[in-house]
Write a protein that holds these residues in place. Structure first.
Motif, PDB file in Angstrom:
ATOM      1  N   SER A  52       2.519   1.624  -3.385  1.00  0.00           N
ATOM      2  CA  SER A  52       1.606   1.931  -4.501  1.00  0.00           C
ATOM      3  C   SER A  52       1.074   3.357  -4.425  1.00  0.00           C
ATOM      4  N   THR A  53       1.306   4.030  -3.297  1.00  0.00           N
ATOM      5  CA  THR A  53       0.802   5.409  -3.157  1.00  0.00           C
ATOM      6  C   THR A  53       1.942   6.429  -3.066  1.00  0.00           C
ATOM      7  N   THR A  91      -5.364  -0.207  -2.009  1.00  0.00           N
ATOM      8  CA  THR A  91      -5.406  -0.050  -3.474  1.00  0.00           C
ATOM      9  C   THR A  91      -5.282  -1.434  -4.133  1.00  0.00           C
ATOM     10  N   PHE A 140       0.851  -1.201   0.000  1.00  0.00           N
ATOM     11  CA  PHE A 140       0.000   0.000   0.000  1.00  0.00           C
ATOM     12  C   PHE A 140       0.886   1.250   0.000  1.00  0.00           C
ATOM     13  N   LYS A 149      -4.098  -6.916  -4.221  1.00  0.00           N
ATOM     14  CA  LYS A 149      -4.872  -6.123  -3.253  1.00  0.00           C
ATOM     15  C   LYS A 149      -3.976  -5.859  -2.054  1.00  0.00           C
ATOM     16  N   HIS A 174      -9.673  -6.721 -10.853  1.00  0.00           N
ATOM     17  CA  HIS A 174     -10.267  -5.727  -9.952  1.00  0.00           C
ATOM     18  C   HIS A 174     -11.538  -6.212  -9.250  1.00  0.00           C
TER      19      HIS A 174
END
Ligand code: GLY
Length: 345
Positions: free
Chosen positions: A103-104, A143, A100, A129, A220
Motif C-alpha cells: 500500500s506504500t 495504513t 503495508f 488495516k 476507517h
C-alpha cells in the motif's frame, strides 16, 4: 466479483482474481513456514509461473521495519512498477506487513491476500488495516488499504498447529459476541479440540461476514467499527507485555475476559452469559501470566492504544449480544479490578 472469495478450487480462483488485477509483474510473499507448508501447493499454478518469491522470517516478532524494508527492496530490485501485483501467502504477520509494503510502494500497488491460518482468514487478511509493530507497540505504524481480493481456502487449516487454531477461534468468539446469541452458542458448543473442518468452514464464512458488516459501514474506524476492538485494548497490552510469548488470539481471549467483566459491571451485559464465556476461555486459554506488580506497566501499554483520546482509555463494551457500547471510559481502578478478575476471579 466480491473481494472475499471462499475458494474450494484455489488454482482456478487465483487465476481468475489475478486476471482481474491488471499487472505487469507478480511478486509472491511467503515466510519460512508458508514457504515449507503452503507454497508447494500453489507454486506450480500456471498463473504464478513468472512470480518472483519474496521471503521474510516467520513470527510476530518479525512484523517490523526490517521485514518491511526487505519487501520494498525486493520489489524495487525486481523492477516492480505501480502496475505490479503483490500476493501475500501466510498468516497475520505476512499479510499485515505485505499489505503495508504494497500500500506504500510507489504510493500503492494492487495486492491479494491468501491467508493460511485461522486468524488470518477471519481477521488479519480482511478489513484493510495493515502495519508493523514499532517501539514495543502493536500495529503502531500502518495504513488503511483494501486488498483487491482475499482468497479464503480452509484446507490450509488441516496442517495448522492447535495453538494457532485457538488463536483464530478467539477472534471468531469475539465476532459471535458482536453478533447474536445463536452465533455465540455455536462457538461455545463447537469441538475445537477435534474440529470438523466442514463445519468450521461454514463458521469461518459467518465470522468473516460479521466482520465485513462493521468494516463496510465504517472502513476507517471512526465509529461502529470500533466494536471489532472488543477485548483488544487489554489484549494488545497482554501481547506486548508477553514479549512475543503470547499468540495474538490468546492475548485477545484474556482481553475479552477483562472486557466482559467491565461489560457486566458497567453496561449491563448478562452476568450468567459473561461467566459462561469466561469459563470457556479459561478452559481453552488458561489465565494471563500477570501479577499485581505488572498492572502499572499494563496500564501504560493500554494508554498507547490508537483508539484513545487524550489521557482516557476508550474501550468497546457490550450491553448484550450485538448491543455495542463504544467509547466507554472506565477508571483506572475499574481497569485494575478487571485485571484482578482475569488473574484470579
Ligand atoms: N487487517 C485487519 C483489519 O483490517 O482489521
Amino acid at each position: 466479483m466480491r473481494n472475499i472469495v471462499y475458494s474450494t478450487q484455489l488454482k482456478h480462483d487465483l487465476a481468475l482474481t489475478i486476471s482481474e488485477c491488471e499487472h505487469d509483474r507478480i511478486f509472491l510473499l511467503v515466510d519460512e513456514n508458508t514457504e515449507t507448508h503452503c507454497l508447494p501447493l500453489i507454486i506450480s499454478f500456471f498463473s504464478l509461473k513468472e512470480a518472483t518469491i519474496i521471503r521474510i522470517p516467520a513470527g510476530e516478532k518479525n512484523k517490523n521495519v526490517n521485514a518491511l524494508t526487505h519487501i520494498w527492496s525486493a520489489l524495487s530490485n525486481g523492477c516492480a512498477t505501480r502496475h505490479s501485483l503483490l500476493i501475500s501467502l501466510g498468516g497475520g504477520t505476512v499479510t499485515d506487513v505485505g499489505d503495508f509494503a504494497a500500500s506504500t510502494f510507489k504510493r500503492g500497488i494492487n495486492f491479494i491476500n491468501i491467508p493460511t491460518t485461522l486468524l488470518g482468514m477471519v481477521d488479519a487478511s480482511v478489513g484493510g488495516k495493515n502495519g508493523i509493530d514499532f517501539n514495543g507497540l502493536k500495529n503502531e505504524v500502518g495504513t488503511f488499504a483494501q486488498p483487491r481480493f482475499t482468497l479464503i481456502h480452509t484446507p490450509f487449516l488441516q496442517t495448522l498447529p492447535y495453538s494457532e487454531l485457538l488463536s483464530g477461534f478467539a477472534e471468531m468468539l469475539k465476532h459471535a459476541l458482536l453478533d447474536k446469541e445463536q452465533t455465540w452458542s455455536d462457538i461455545l458448543t463447537f469441538d475445537i479440540d477435534k474440529p470438523d473442518l466442514t463445519q468450521l468452514q461454514r463458521m469461518v464464512e459467518t465470522s468473516v461476514r460479521i466482520k465485513e458488516k462493521f468494516v463496510d459501514s465504517d472502513p476507517h474506524e471512526k465509529g461502529i467499527r470500533k466494536a471489532l476492538n472488543f477485548g483488544h485494548t487489554f489484549g494488545h497490552a497482554f501481547e506486548a507485555f508477553s514479549n512475543g510469548k503470547l499468540l495474538h488470539g490468546h492475548a485477545v481471549a484474556h482481553g475479552m475476559v477483562c472486557a466482559l467483566y467491565l461489560s457486566a459491571l458497567k453496561t449491563g451485559f448478562p452476568t450468567e452469559r459473561m461467566h459462561q464465556t469466561v469459563s470457556f476461555i479459561r478452559e481453552h486459554y488458561g489465565r494471563p501470566a500477570i501479577y499485581c506488580d505488572d498492572y502499572e506497566q499494563l496500564y501504560a501499554l493500554m494508554l498507547h492504544d490508537k483508539k484513545n483520546k487524550g489521557d482516557n482509555i476508550m474501550l468497546t463494551l457490550l450491553a448484550g449480544f450485538g448491543d455495542i457500547k463504544t467509547n466507554q471510559t472506565p477508571s483506572k481502578e475499574e481497569i485494575f479490578e478487571a485485571l484482578d478478575f482475569a488473574r484470579e476471579g
